[in-house]
Design a protein around this motif. Structure first.
Motif, PDB file in Angstrom:
ATOM      1  N   PRO A  69     -32.594  41.547  19.371  1.00  0.00           N
ATOM      2  CA  PRO A  69     -33.922  41.606  18.040  1.00  0.00           C
ATOM      3  C   PRO A  69     -34.590  40.819  18.560  1.00  0.00           C
ATOM      4  CG  PRO A  69     -32.170  40.351  16.567  1.00  0.00           C
ATOM      5  CD  PRO A  69     -31.584  41.063  18.584  1.00  0.00           C
ATOM      6  N   GLU A  90     -31.319  39.681  11.156  1.00  0.00           N
ATOM      7  CA  GLU A  90     -29.992  39.963  12.066  1.00  0.00           C
ATOM      8  C   GLU A  90     -29.184  39.978  10.743  1.00  0.00           C
ATOM      9  OE1 GLU A  90     -29.692  38.386  15.284  1.00  0.00           O
ATOM     10  OE2 GLU A  90     -31.221  36.431  15.153  1.00  0.00           O
ATOM     11  N   VAL A 128     -28.120  43.281   1.528  1.00  0.00           N
ATOM     12  CA  VAL A 128     -29.511  43.459   2.008  1.00  0.00           C
ATOM     13  C   VAL A 128     -30.782  43.066   1.478  1.00  0.00           C
ATOM     14  CG1 VAL A 128     -30.246  45.475   4.058  1.00  0.00           C
ATOM     15  CG2 VAL A 128     -28.323  44.078   4.216  1.00  0.00           C
ATOM     16  N   ARG A 129     -30.774  44.888   0.877  1.00  0.00           N
ATOM     17  CA  ARG A 129     -31.817  45.340  -0.279  1.00  0.00           C
ATOM     18  C   ARG A 129     -32.387  44.084  -1.213  1.00  0.00           C
ATOM     19  NH1 ARG A 129     -28.963  48.746  -3.042  1.00  0.00           N
ATOM     20  NH2 ARG A 129     -29.025  47.412  -5.405  1.00  0.00           N
ATOM     21  N   ALA A 180     -24.488  48.298   6.827  1.00  0.00           N
ATOM     22  CA  ALA A 180     -26.234  47.456   7.092  1.00  0.00           C
ATOM     23  C   ALA A 180     -26.120  48.188   8.522  1.00  0.00           C
ATOM     24  CB  ALA A 180     -25.800  45.996   6.734  1.00  0.00           C
ATOM     25  N   ARG A 181     -27.775  47.286   8.601  1.00  0.00           N
ATOM     26  CA  ARG A 181     -28.178  47.775   9.742  1.00  0.00           C
ATOM     27  C   ARG A 181     -27.866  46.396  11.381  1.00  0.00           C
ATOM     28  NH1 ARG A 181     -32.822  44.952  12.144  1.00  0.00           N
ATOM     29  NH2 ARG A 181     -33.270  43.879   9.773  1.00  0.00           N
ATOM     30  N   VAL A 182     -26.533  46.417  11.499  1.00  0.00           N
ATOM     31  CA  VAL A 182     -26.407  44.960  12.188  1.00  0.00           C
ATOM     32  C   VAL A 182     -27.147  45.397  13.358  1.00  0.00           C
ATOM     33  CG1 VAL A 182     -23.767  45.030  14.140  1.00  0.00           C
ATOM     34  CG2 VAL A 182     -23.594  45.693  11.924  1.00  0.00           C
ATOM     35  N   THR A 183     -27.704  44.302  13.766  1.00  0.00           N
ATOM     36  CA  THR A 183     -28.392  43.544  14.900  1.00  0.00           C
ATOM     37  C   THR A 183     -27.587  43.572  16.137  1.00  0.00           C
ATOM     38  OG1 THR A 183     -29.124  41.714  14.035  1.00  0.00           O
ATOM     39  CG2 THR A 183     -30.387  44.038  13.221  1.00  0.00           C
ATOM     40  N   LEU A 202     -24.865  47.437  20.781  1.00  0.00           N
ATOM     41  CA  LEU A 202     -25.450  46.495  20.168  1.00  0.00           C
ATOM     42  C   LEU A 202     -24.641  45.582  20.920  1.00  0.00           C
ATOM     43  CD1 LEU A 202     -23.539  47.367  16.766  1.00  0.00           C
ATOM     44  CD2 LEU A 202     -25.996  47.032  16.966  1.00  0.00           C
ATOM     45  N   THR A 222     -21.256  48.954  10.951  1.00  0.00           N
ATOM     46  CA  THR A 222     -23.045  49.728  10.545  1.00  0.00           C
ATOM     47  C   THR A 222     -23.346  50.753   9.990  1.00  0.00           C
ATOM     48  OG1 THR A 222     -21.818  51.303  12.342  1.00  0.00           O
ATOM     49  CG2 THR A 222     -22.705  48.879  12.860  1.00  0.00           C
ATOM     50  N   LYS A 223     -22.569  51.252   9.217  1.00  0.00           N
ATOM     51  CA  LYS A 223     -23.259  52.607   7.981  1.00  0.00           C
ATOM     52  C   LYS A 223     -23.422  51.454   6.819  1.00  0.00           C
ATOM     53  CE  LYS A 223     -19.582  55.293   9.758  1.00  0.00           C
ATOM     54  NZ  LYS A 223     -18.239  55.904   8.971  1.00  0.00           N
ATOM     55  N   THR A 243     -24.700  46.456   1.432  1.00  0.00           N
ATOM     56  CA  THR A 243     -26.059  47.501   0.819  1.00  0.00           C
ATOM     57  C   THR A 243     -27.234  46.507   0.052  1.00  0.00           C
ATOM     58  OG1 THR A 243     -24.593  49.074   2.127  1.00  0.00           O
ATOM     59  CG2 THR A 243     -26.984  49.448   0.791  1.00  0.00           C
TER      60      THR A 243
END
Length: 309
Positions: free
Chosen positions: A91, A220, A207-208, A244-247, A272, A241-242, A204
């Motif tokens: 990323p 990341e 992350v927010r 969090a936006r795993v990078t 990924l 991955t559902k 989740t």
């Protein structure tokens, strides 16, 4: 520990099968029997069938078209195919300014907490000013563990209270990093079982809230997977991955398994990039993924005897 040393168990199995079949003639012509040994070696190293099948199809095409006829040339074709699997772009830089925010997620026992500390040390050695955040507030022992590691790697830390709000810890760490001039926050989150829905909901939320503390955060989300679990780790990964936006992925404990080929299956099946590899228990035993170096460490360019150019 070096990458070559960390992959010794996996490499040993592959080398003994591939080069043992040559009986001292490394330049010999490729045979159908040897191709079967090659395929078996890749599967035993825990590359997935869904990956081995196209690799072998590609290699057989190379042989059939006359582009390679000896074992070294065929192995070169295998290496190129495997490097391509791992060569996914990392990323980009932070979209919302400093500090950069990295969340470290994964299940208990994967090496998640130690990975957070080792990553802080690695980034510090590269000139960054990291700040650790102990946001695994569900276990007091996890906070204490990261605090010990923070001292060991000489990186400051913001800790939460046991049973406190982990999202608040991440928020406070980002604010503290901004005030103190740190360039990156590395937050260790609770070791979530992928079957525990409420804990995944908590991730989740983290992350927010990170996005409220600094627009665009987190930059990341690194998912730590236990390399000794082989392809079984992929099931866990899909659930994360559902939430969090795993990078990217960190694969740990590669020094303790002969199934290091699962790294390819993880990258291929999840789509990924594998960002880092854990190759030992020491603070310096986290290394960035370099696809060609990884493939060369796993599949030597000559038999284990005298080296050749």
């Amino acid at each position: 520990m070096s990458l070559e040393t960390g992959l010794a168990k996996t490499r040993g199995g592959i080398v003994s099968r591939l080069f043992g079949a040559l009986r001292g003639a490394p330049e010999q012509k490729v045979t159908d029997e040897w191709m079967e040994i090659l395929e078996e070696s890749l599967l035993r190293a825990d590359l997935s069938v869904s990956l081995v099948d196209p690799v072998m199809l590609q290699v057989r095409d190379v042989v059939r078209e006359g582009r390679a006829s000896t074992v070294p040339k065929v192995l070169d074709a295998v290496r190129e195919a495997l490097v391509a699997v791992l060569a996914r772009p990392a990323p980009g830089g932070a979209a919302g300014g400093r500090p950069r925010v990295v969340l470290v997620v994964g299940v208990n026992g994967s090496g998640k907490t130690t990975t957070a500390a080792k990553l802080a040390r690695l980034l510090r050695s590269g000139g960054e000013r990291p700040l650790l955040a102990a946001a695994d507030t569900f276990r007091a022992a996890a906070i204490e563990q990261l605090e010990r590691w923070a001292q060991r790697v000489d990186v400051p830390i913001v800790s939460g209270r046991p049973e406190g709000d982990p999202a608040a810890v991440v928020f406070d760490a980002i604010e503290a990093a901004r005030a103190r001039g740190h360039t990156v926050v590395i937050a260790d989150t609770a070791g979530r079982l992928h079957t525990k829905e409420h804990l995944m909901d908590e991730l989740t939320k983290i992350v927010r809230v990170a996005g409220r503390a600094r627009e665009g955060a987190p930059d990341e989300v690194l998912l730590v997977l236990d390399g000794t679990q082989g392809q079984n780790a992929i099931v866990q990964a899909r659930e994360f991955t559902k939430a969090a936006r795993v990078t990217g992925v960190v694969v740990t404990k590669l020094d303790g398994t002969a199934k290091g080929g699962a790294v390819f299956a993880i990258a291929n099946d999840l789509g990924l990039p594998v960002r880092y590899l854990g190759v030992g228990e020491g603070p310096d035993d986290l290394v960035p993924m370099e696809p060609r170096a990884f493939v060369d460490a796993l599949l030597p360019r000559a038999d284990p005897g005298p080296s050749r150019a």
